[in-house]
Design an enzyme around this catalytic site. Structure first.
Site, PDB file in Angstrom:
ATOM      1  N   LYS A  53      63.654 -59.251 -11.278  1.00 11.85           N
ATOM      2  CA  LYS A  53      62.947 -58.350 -10.664  1.00 11.85           C
ATOM      3  C   LYS A  53      62.354 -57.215 -11.573  1.00 11.85           C
ATOM      4  CE  LYS A  53      62.858 -54.418  -7.099  1.00 11.85           C
ATOM      5  NZ  LYS A  53      63.702 -53.804  -6.405  1.00 11.85           N
ATOM      6  N   THR A  56      67.102 -48.567  -3.306  1.00 12.21           N
ATOM      7  CA  THR A  56      67.941 -47.793  -3.711  1.00 12.21           C
ATOM      8  C   THR A  56      69.522 -47.616  -3.143  1.00 12.21           C
ATOM      9  OG1 THR A  56      67.111 -46.118  -2.121  1.00 12.21           O
ATOM     10  CG2 THR A  56      66.303 -45.754  -4.279  1.00 12.21           C
ATOM     11  N   GLY A  96      82.789 -54.956   1.583  1.00 11.70           N
ATOM     12  CA  GLY A  96      81.691 -55.107   1.407  1.00 11.70           C
ATOM     13  C   GLY A  96      81.083 -54.555   0.021  1.00 11.70           C
ATOM     14  N   THR A  97      79.746 -54.529  -0.034  1.00 12.49           N
ATOM     15  CA  THR A  97      79.442 -54.002  -1.683  1.00 12.49           C
ATOM     16  C   THR A  97      79.909 -53.001  -1.937  1.00 12.49           C
ATOM     17  OG1 THR A  97      77.327 -55.090  -1.326  1.00 12.49           O
ATOM     18  CG2 THR A  97      77.338 -53.871  -2.968  1.00 12.49           C
ATOM     19  N   ALA A  98      79.971 -51.791  -1.177  1.00 15.43           N
ATOM     20  CA  ALA A  98      80.527 -50.328  -1.375  1.00 15.43           C
ATOM     21  C   ALA A  98      81.907 -50.700  -1.903  1.00 15.43           C
ATOM     22  CB  ALA A  98      80.223 -49.549  -0.394  1.00 15.43           C
ATOM     23  N   GLN A 148      54.547 -54.023 -31.546  1.00 11.82           N
ATOM     24  CA  GLN A 148      53.406 -54.130 -30.905  1.00 11.82           C
ATOM     25  C   GLN A 148      53.716 -54.152 -29.331  1.00 11.82           C
ATOM     26  OE1 GLN A 148      53.995 -56.316 -33.172  1.00 11.82           O
ATOM     27  NE2 GLN A 148      52.898 -54.919 -34.778  1.00 11.82           N
ATOM     28  N   VAL A 165      71.652 -55.206   4.486  1.00  7.49           N
ATOM     29  CA  VAL A 165      70.102 -55.377   4.592  1.00  7.49           C
ATOM     30  C   VAL A 165      69.425 -55.264   3.265  1.00  7.49           C
ATOM     31  CG1 VAL A 165      70.033 -54.440   6.743  1.00  7.49           C
ATOM     32  CG2 VAL A 165      69.841 -52.892   4.963  1.00  7.49           C
ATOM     33  N   GLU A 185      62.628 -48.724  -1.716  1.00  8.83           N
ATOM     34  CA  GLU A 185      62.704 -48.690  -3.239  1.00  8.83           C
ATOM     35  C   GLU A 185      63.889 -49.133  -3.713  1.00  8.83           C
ATOM     36  OE1 GLU A 185      60.600 -48.126  -5.409  1.00  8.83           O
ATOM     37  OE2 GLU A 185      58.685 -47.304  -4.552  1.00  8.83           O
ATOM     38  N   SER A 189      88.429 -55.882   7.125  1.00  9.86           N
ATOM     39  CA  SER A 189      88.695 -56.984   8.092  1.00  9.86           C
ATOM     40  C   SER A 189      87.697 -58.017   8.002  1.00  9.86           C
ATOM     41  CB  SER A 189      89.018 -56.448   9.579  1.00  9.86           C
ATOM     42  OG  SER A 189      89.023 -57.214  10.446  1.00  9.86           O
TER      43      SER A 189
END
Length: 505
Positions: free
Chosen positions: A79, A343, A15-17, A149, A48, A341, A40
């Protein structure tokens, strides 16, 4: 684990982690280090959250990822902030936008001048002093432009988390990470120390390691089931305990911001990607059934649903120790806070960065492990407080869920923030907590938390000078936004850029 050196890292779960950890170790660990990731295909990922905050640039940049390729490969979009629709009361919205709000004068931040102007009746809504919100509301986007500016406009991404994991997998495997397919049947521990020795897979293969990273999700197979790190339950502050997600076909505006819409007993997210829109519900099962949540979610989509929503059960909170012995927990194995938020991915990133900053060569020093866990505890609790603020400062009277969270007992750390703001408009960012004074300012104002006063230094400006400060800031930001391309056009141009080539401002 050997006494003298760590040469074998084993990552349990993908997964992502898992693939963020693999990519970081592949990039920064000593040459010759063995990195093995066990996952697996039979185990799905929760996924999510697909929205990020600007700190993701630090992680991608450290890996040396090409930004255009990254956005292209993950079907990403840009974003500029998060819109909170109906959180104060039905029919009202505000934005927590990235970047500055207005301009301070001398040592005094802008919020005090705005509070004074509000009492004089000359202050406009915060959007008029926010470059990011003005751009977001008009569907515009730019990057890299900075002039005397106008400030630089910080941004993050929306992306497909599954595609991001796959992208990092390719990155990692190209740098020597070995992926093992299989289910973990047993976590073997050293009899003398209790530290982890190996993972035994269902097929009989045994994978030894010196250091293990637990990315096994809510179950925390290593950090909790084997090592018993403990869990801090925060349900009393964040009572939502269910989530469900479903993508839908593109059909609405291609917004450069995430939308969070308050619902009867929770909230719904909307995240626009190139190929679809990500949607989901976070809710309290004590106030809303799964069927009611699914009906609410499906009735508020921009296009045809591309699947069936299914509830995911969770308990908000964190492991008491994220690093225990020779094991580090990341992602859902470390804990869970709803993606209000955005995170979730940041907490993985910050833990990896913190770990790399004290990367052990051999047996970890207990003082270093304690420091790591103290820092994790601080980071998680301060993010928790920020999320709780959104819930407790509501005026949705007559709705059981919202009445409950409005009257709940708050953490002392959040109470102190609220008291300081209400008394004098003062906001203190403690140490390196994630959310800045500007972020707290926007949510305080957006949720209707009134400040009774402001710093009297703001009175040193004559009223006409104060008016000029506000009007001049607004004019400069509006002129800056006028020259920006549409978000859709910007994305389409950006993903065609060759490697490392900047899109013209």
């Amino acid at each position: 684990m050997t006494q003298d050196t760590i040469t074998r890292y084993v990552i349990a779960g993908g997964g992502t982690a898992g693939w963020m950890a693999a990519a970081a170790l592949a990039r920064f660990a000593q040459p010759g280090t063995s990195i093995t990731l066990v996952e697996s295909d039979a185990i799905g990922t929760v996924g999510v959250g697909e929205a990020t905050i600007p700190q993701i640039h630090l992680f991608n940049g450290a890996l040396g990822l090409d930004e255009a390729e990254f956005v292209r490969e993950t079907k990403g979009s840009f974003k500029l902030g998060i819109e909170f629709d109906g959180w104060r009361r039905e029919g009202e919205s505000y934005m927590h936008a990235f970047g500055n709000i207005g301009r301070g004068v001398g040592l005094l931040p802008f919020q005090h001048y705005w509070l004074r102007a509000a009492k004089l009746g000359i202050a406009k809504p915060l959007i008029r002093y926010s470059l990011n919100e003005l751009a977001a509301r008009t569907m515009r986007m730019q990057r890299g432009r900075r002039t005397p500016q106008s400030p630089e406009m910080p941004y993050a991404y929306h992306f497909d988390a599954g595609l991001y994991a796959a992208y990092l997998r390719r990155f990692s495997e190209a740098r020597g990470v070995v992926r093992k397919e299989g289910m973990i049947a047993q976590v073997e521990q050293h009899g003398d120390t209790g530290t982890i020795a190996a993972l035994s897979l269902e097929g009989g293969e045994r994978i030894e390691g010196d250091f293990f990273i637990d990315c096994t999700g809510f179950r925390g197979l290593l950090i909790e089931q084997a090592l018993g790190a403990g869990f801090d339950d925060w349900t009393q502050y964040l009572p939502c305990d269910r989530a469900m997600a479903v993508p839908c076909a593109n059909g609405g505006d291609f917004t450069p911001y995430t939308r969070s819409s308050a619902r009867k007993a929770g909230w719904q997210w909307r995240i626009p990607l190139q190929h679809r829109i990500g949607n989901g519900m976070v809710y309290s099962s004590a106030h809303l059934s799964d069927d009611e949540a699914a009906e609410t979610l499906l009735s508020n989509l921009d296009g045809e649903p591309l699947g069936d929503p299914r509830p995911i059960r969770f308990t908000t909170g964190k492991r008491r120790r994220h690093w225990q012995g020779n094991c580090l927990a990341l992602g859902l194995a470390a804990g869970f806070m709803e993606p209000l938020e955005s995170t979730s991915i940041h907490l993985i990133q910050s833990a990896i960065s913190r770990f790399l900053s004290v990367l052990p060569a051999g047996r970890p020093d207990p003082a270093i492990v304690d420091w790591f866990n103290d820092q994790a505890d601080f980071e998680w609790t301060r993010i928790r407080d920020f999320l709780v603020l959104h819930y407790t400062a509501n005026e949705r009277e007559g709705e059981p869920f919202w009445d409950t969270v409005r009257h709940m007992e708050l953490p002392d750390t959040l109470e102190a923030k609220l008291e300081n703001w209400r008394a004098s408009g003062f906001i203190h960012r403690e140490h390196e907590e994630l959310f800045t004074e500007v972020g707290w300012f926007q949510v305080f104002v957006g949720q209707g938390v009134e400040a009774r006063g402001y710093n009297p230094i703001a009175d040193t400006l004559a009223e006409e000078e104060l008016r000029q400060l506000l009007d001049g800031t607004e004019f400069a930001l509006i002129e800056e936004v006028k020259q920006m391309p549409r978000h859709l056009d910007f994305v389409q141009q950006f993903i065609k850029a060759p490697p490392q080539q900047e899109v013209p401002a």
